[in-house]
Scaffold this motif. Structure first.
Motif, PDB file in Angstrom:
ATOM      1  N   PHE A 700       1.244  -2.877 -11.284  1.00 52.23           N
ATOM      2  CA  PHE A 700       2.138  -1.741 -11.119  1.00 52.23           C
ATOM      3  C   PHE A 700       1.860  -1.061  -9.776  1.00 52.23           C
ATOM      4  O   PHE A 700       0.861  -1.319  -9.111  1.00 52.23           O
ATOM      5  N   ASN A 701       2.783  -0.151  -9.404  1.00 54.67           N
ATOM      6  CA  ASN A 701       2.618   0.692  -8.222  1.00 54.67           C
ATOM      7  C   ASN A 701       2.388  -0.169  -6.988  1.00 54.67           C
ATOM      8  O   ASN A 701       3.183  -1.066  -6.711  1.00 54.67           O
ATOM      9  N   ASN A 702       1.313   0.082  -6.232  1.00 52.63           N
ATOM     10  CA  ASN A 702       1.014  -0.696  -5.030  1.00 52.63           C
ATOM     11  C   ASN A 702      -0.178  -1.612  -5.227  1.00 52.63           C
ATOM     12  O   ASN A 702      -0.855  -2.001  -4.266  1.00 52.63           O
ATOM     13  N   PHE A 725       3.161 -10.229 -15.017  1.00 53.63           N
ATOM     14  CA  PHE A 725       4.222  -9.329 -14.568  1.00 53.63           C
ATOM     15  C   PHE A 725       3.857  -8.677 -13.245  1.00 53.63           C
ATOM     16  O   PHE A 725       2.716  -8.247 -13.038  1.00 53.63           O
ATOM     17  N   PHE A 726       4.854  -8.551 -12.362  1.00 54.70           N
ATOM     18  CA  PHE A 726       4.732  -7.714 -11.174  1.00 54.70           C
ATOM     19  C   PHE A 726       5.793  -6.619 -11.261  1.00 54.70           C
ATOM     20  O   PHE A 726       6.980  -6.915 -11.430  1.00 54.70           O
ATOM     21  N   HIS A 727       5.363  -5.343 -11.133  1.00 51.20           N
ATOM     22  CA  HIS A 727       6.263  -4.197 -11.203  1.00 51.20           C
ATOM     23  C   HIS A 727       6.233  -3.439  -9.876  1.00 51.20           C
ATOM     24  O   HIS A 727       5.350  -3.618  -9.034  1.00 51.20           O
ATOM     25  N   ASP A 728       7.182  -2.534  -9.735  1.00 53.34           N
ATOM     26  CA  ASP A 728       7.184  -1.540  -8.654  1.00 53.34           C
ATOM     27  C   ASP A 728       7.054  -2.210  -7.293  1.00 53.34           C
ATOM     28  O   ASP A 728       7.825  -3.107  -6.977  1.00 53.34           O
ATOM     29  N   ASP A 729       6.060  -1.784  -6.497  1.00 56.62           N
ATOM     30  CA  ASP A 729       5.856  -2.359  -5.165  1.00 56.62           C
ATOM     31  C   ASP A 729       4.562  -3.150  -5.098  1.00 56.62           C
ATOM     32  O   ASP A 729       3.944  -3.289  -4.033  1.00 56.62           O
ATOM     33  N   SER A 730       4.122  -3.654  -6.221  1.00 54.15           N
ATOM     34  CA  SER A 730       2.889  -4.442  -6.254  1.00 54.15           C
ATOM     35  C   SER A 730       3.067  -5.732  -5.453  1.00 54.15           C
ATOM     36  O   SER A 730       4.187  -6.178  -5.203  1.00 54.15           O
ATOM     37  N   THR A 731       1.946  -6.320  -5.045  1.00 48.96           N
ATOM     38  CA  THR A 731       1.984  -7.528  -4.227  1.00 48.96           C
ATOM     39  C   THR A 731       1.134  -8.619  -4.860  1.00 48.96           C
ATOM     40  O   THR A 731       0.154  -8.357  -5.556  1.00 48.96           O
TER      41      THR A 731
END
Length: 1006
Positions: A700-702, A725-731
């Protein structure tokens, strides 16, 4: 035998004058009896050593007599003893002066009788004699009253009362007074051999002169205090010392009752009972009163030295009674032991007052003793204490440290310092019972050890009250101890806790932290602070047992600062009641999980929270191993590990298991804020039955997956495997993604436009939503035989794939994503199928033997290479159109002339050609003149290749040419004919070179 009565009006007070009695005669023999009736002369003294069988005071002797044994003389009573029928106290004095000792002796079975008073005076001049009163054989003090006075001048010795052989103090009362002038010795009451204090009452008074000693009662050899009552009073002026009771050799306190009182004024020292050698407290009862000021020793005390033992004694140490006052104490030193004693240490009774305490020094031991340290009853006062120093040991002792009973009052405590050890002791630290009061504690300092002790820290029983605790400081260790920290029992009550500070370690201890036991109560907890470490200990954090309120957390282990979990094992269990939270392990600041093993269990009932491990701040999972298990009941959450702030999973290994019951949640690992998966390995397993939650890892997030390995396995009995899972602006960083069977990667929740990962492989599915997946940042070469598709839990269409990095990605499955495919670098080898338009860009290579349903655009410096890896020709099919720009390349691999030996690009639409054709011969194959290779099929053609790379081959004898037909392009082998102009130039240059060489040789001749 003489039985003479003292006259009514004797001519003198001389015992040894015959004229003073009727009939005439002097009672001075072992069969003689001295009788005293009414007389006008009652001050009598002996003028010679005198022995009688007995002394009788008749009922007529109503005027009290005083019979004195003068200096240098002894009055011996050797038979029946003293009989007093007068109803009046009769007095005996053992006097002393420069001439020597005055003595009174009882022998055989003689008794001092009742209604009698004996005084042994101290010396009157330095170096002079003292008063002596002694009992021998089986004689008894009867019910007499005995006083031993201190010397009255500097350098003098105090009076002495002694019991020898098997004599007894009977029911007598004994007073030993302290010094009254400078350098004067105290009064004594001493027991020797097998003598006994019987049922006597003994008072050792403190000194009345600063710096002088108090009166003392002493036991030697095998003497016993029997059932006597003993009081050691404190000094009566500032600086004066208290009275003492002392045991030596093999003597015992028997069933005696002992009270050691505080000093009577500020600065005066308290009374003491001391044991030496191998003496024992027997079954005695001891009360040590607290002091009235802050003088170091002003409280009453009991001291054990050398190899003495508290045996089965009962000891009560009361706290100080004024601000700064020290409490009553029991001290064990040398090799002494508390044996089976019972010890109660009470808190101070005034604000700022210290507690009663029991102290162990040197190599002493608490053995099998029972110790109760009570909290203070007033605000600001300290609780009762047991303390171990040097190399002392708690043995098999039982220790209870109770909380304070008033707001601001300190709890009872047990302290270990130096190299002392809790050995196999049992320790219970109870929480306070009122708001603001401190709980009971056990503290370890320096290099002390909990060894094999058992510790229970109970939560408080009142809102805001302190819980019981065990604390490790400095380099102390929990070693093999067993620790249980229980939660609070009422709302907002604090739980029990174990705390480690400095460089202390949990060793190989076993720790159980229980959740709150009441709605809103706080959990039991173990905490590591500074640079402390969990060693190889085992920790179990249980879920809460009561729902409701804001604090219903499970038991916890928490790491702060730079503390480390080291090689410990942590089990975090789920909540036990619906609405409760599970147990957890938390890392904060710069703490590290090191090589720890962590098991996070799911909730145990519907609606219960799971156990979890959490990392925050800049903490790290280091090389830890983490297992997050799914729940076993419907509606319960799975165990989890989460990272927040800038925490990192480092090199940790994480396994997230699916649930084992329908409707139950799976295990999970989650990353928030700027946290990182580091180089960790994450395995997400599917459930074993359908309709249950999968194991999953979420970003989540960054947060970033960094260089982690992320694995999603299939579900043998479920409908969905593990998920990443990848959410938001995660890398995704340079992570390695492996998905198998019905395991998956899902980026559909991610913000546009893309997620970058290091590599993908496996047989599972990748769900893109509407985002682009950029693969290859770790430059690894992998193959993926699963499906890449739109959609996912977050929905979305037009997902796309971009190949980056220098490695090769082989797609073996039938992917259905509808967005573009971009090959920006490295090799994308399509051996399965894709449905999207594909763009081969600068430094990218498209290869494969599969089918591309969309268009292919081979842009400048891109390469299209039908076939598998280099050296493996094959057919690549483009269902729509193929376009190649000016500087792009189509590479055709040729290993032979038969079908299948050379690459073919099969374009079912239009082929729009430009740029380079690169025929590459494989495995030493050289085609012959006239041989042809149909390398390109198309429905229609636009343009042609502008250049052929490696056109001339076979040492310049052969060359390639391309024949373009309606639906095919054919590579043809022709003879290579050099250009004539070029040949002339080459011959001219060769001739000029020969001429230049000849001139150089001629110049070199002599």
């Amino acid at each position: 035998m003489i039985n003479a009565q003292w006259d009514l009006d004797p001519i003198s007070g001389d015992w040894n004058s015959a004229a003073n009695r009727t009939p005439l005669g002097v009672p001075n023999g072992p069969t003689d009896t001295a009788t005293f009736a009414l007389s006008n002369t009652t001050n009598i003294s002996i003028s010679a050593n005198t022995e009688v069988n007995g002394i009788t005071f008749t009922s007529a002797a109503t005027n009290p007599y005083t019979i004195t044994a003068n200096s240098g003389l002894t009055l011996t009573v050797s038979g029946a003893g003293i009989t007093n029928n007068s109803g009046t106290t009769q007095n005996f004095v053992a006097a002393a002066d420069a001439a020597g000792d005055g003595g009174i002796a009882f022998t055989n079975s003689a008794t001092a009788g009742s209604g009698t008073s004996f005084t042994a005076n101290g010396g009157t001049v330095s170096g002079g004699g003292v008063g002596l009163i002694e009992f021998f054989n089986t004689s008894t003090a009867g019910s007499g009253t005995f006083t031993s006075n201190a010397g009255t001048a500097s350098g003098t010795i105090g009076g002495f009362i002694g019991f020898n052989d098997s004599s007894t103090a009977g029911n007598g009362t004994f007073i030993a007074n302290g010094g009254t002038v400078s350098d004067s010795n105290r009064g004594y009451v001493d027991f020797f051999n097998t003598s006994t204090a019987g049922n006597g009452t003994f008072i050792s008074n403190g000194s009345s002169f600063s710096g002088e000693l108090g009166g003392t009662t002493r036991f030697f050899d095998s003497a016993t205090a029997d059932s006597g009552t003993f009081t050691a009073n404190g000094g009566t002026v500032s600086g004066a010392r208290g009275g003492t009771i002392q045991f030596f050799n093999s003597s015992t306190a028997g069933n005696g009752n002992f009270t050691n009182n505080r000093g009577a004024v500020i600065g005066a020292l308290g009374g003491r009972t001391s044991f030496f050698d191998s003496s024992t407290a027997g079954n005695g009862t001891f009360t040590n009163e607290g002091g009235v000021d802050n003088t170091q020793f002003d409280g009453g005390g009991t001291i054990f030295l050398i190899s003495s033992s508290a045996s089965s004694g009962t000891f009560t140490n009361n706290g100080g009674a004024a601000n700064g006052a020290i409490g009553g104490t029991v001290h064990f030193q040398d090799n002494s032991t508390a044996a089976n004693g019972m010890f109660t240490n009470n808190g101070g009774t005034a604000s700022g007052a210290a507690s009663g305490n029991t102290n162990f020094y040197n190599t002493s031991t608490a053995a099998n003793g029972t110790f109760i340290n009570n909290g203070a009853a007033v605000s600001g006062a300290g609780g009762g204490a047991a303390q171990f120093l040097d190399d002392s040991s708690a043995g098999n002792g039982i220790f209870t440290n109770n909380g304070g009973t008033a707001s601001g009052a300190g709890g009872g405590y047990t302290n270990f310092g130096n190299s002392s050890t809790a050995s196999s002791g049992t320790f219970t630290n109870n929480g306070a019972a009122v708001d603001g009061a401190g709980g009971g504690t056990t503290n370890f300092l320096e290099t002390s050890s909990a060894e094999n002790g058992t510790f229970t820290n109970n939560g408080s029983a009142a809102s805001g009250a302190g819980g019981g605790s065990t604390v490790f400081l400095n380099s102390a260790t929990a070693e093999n101890g067993i620790f249980t920290n229980n939660g609070g029992t009422v709302g907002d009550a604090l739980g029990g806790e174990t705390d480690f500070f400095d460089t202390s370690t949990a060793g190989a201890g076993t720790f159980t932290n229980n959740g709150a036991a009441a709605s809103g109560a706080l959990r039991g907890v173990t905490q590591f602070i500074n640079s402390s470490t969990a060693g190889s200990a085992a920790f179990t954090n249980n879920g809460a047992t009561a729902a409701g309120g804001d604090n219903n957390q499970g038991g916890a282990t928490i790491f702060f600062d730079t503390s480390m979990a080291e090689n410990a094992t942590f089990t975090n269990n789920g909540g036990l009641v619906s609405g409760t939270n599970g147990g957890f392990t938390l890392f904060l600041n710069n703490s590290s999980a090191e090589n720890g093993t962590f098991i996070n269990e799911g909730g145990t009932v519907t609606g219960a929270g799971a156990g979890f491990t959490a990392f925050s701040d800049t903490s790290t999972a280091a090389n830890g191993t983490f297992t997050n298990n799914g729940a076993a009941v419907s509606g319960a959450g799975g165990g989890g590990t989460n990272f927040s702030n800038s925490a990192t999973a480092a090199n940790g290994t994480f396994t997230n298991n699916g649930a084992t019951a329908s409707g139950a949640g799976g295990g999970l690992t989650q990353f928030f804020n700027n946290s990182s998966a580091g180089s960790g390995t994450f395995v997400n397993n599917g459930p074993t039955i359908g309709g249950t939650g999968s194991g999953f890892t979420e970003f989540f997030n960054n947060s970033t997956a960094d260089s982690a390995t992320l694995i999603s396995n299939g579900a043998p009995g479920g409908d969905r495997g593990g998920v990443i899972f990848f959410h938001d602006d995660s890398t995704g960083g340079t992570s390695r993604i492996e998905v198998f069977d019905n395991g998956s990667l899902d980026i559909s929740y991610h913000n546009a436009p893309s997620v970058t990962v290091g590599s993908i492989e496996g047989t599972g599915s990748i769900n893109l939503g509407g985002n682009s997946l950029m693969v290859g940042s770790n430059n690894a070469s992998t193959s993926f035989s699963g499906v890449i598709q739109d959609g996912g839990d977050g929905g979305g269409t037009s997902g796309s794939l971009t190949k980056i990095g220098s490695g090769a990605l082989v797609l073996l499955g039938a992917s259905t994503y509808t967005g573009d495919t971009n090959v920006n670098r490295g090799v994308l080898q399509v051996d399965g199928s894709t449905t999207s338009n594909t763009f081969v860009n600068h430094r990218g290579t498209l290869a494969g033997i599969g089918t591309i349903q969309g268009n292919v655009m081979n842009n400048d410096l891109g390469i299209v290479r039908p076939g598998g890896a280099l050296g493996a020709p094959g057919v690549l099919t483009v269902v729509q159109n193929y376009t190649q720009t000016q500087y792009a390349t189509l590479m055709i691999q040729i290993a032979g002339g038969n079908t299948g030996d050379f690459s073919v690009l099969n374009v079912l639409g239009n082929a729009n050609l430009n740029g380079y054709l690169d025929p590459v011969l494989l495995n030493g194959f050289v085609p012959t003149f006239g041989q042809t290779f149909t390398f390109l099929d198309y429905a229609s053609l636009t343009g042609e290749f502008s250049h052929i790379k490696h056109r001339v081959f076979d040492n310049g004898l052969l060359q390639w040419s391309v024949i373009y037909e309606d639906n095919h392009a054919i590579l043809t082998v022709e003879h290579h004919t050099p250009d004539q102009g070029s040949t002339f130039v080459l011959l001219t240059l060769g001739l000029l070179g020969l001429v230049a060489c000849r001139r150089q040789l001629l110049r070199g001749q002599p």
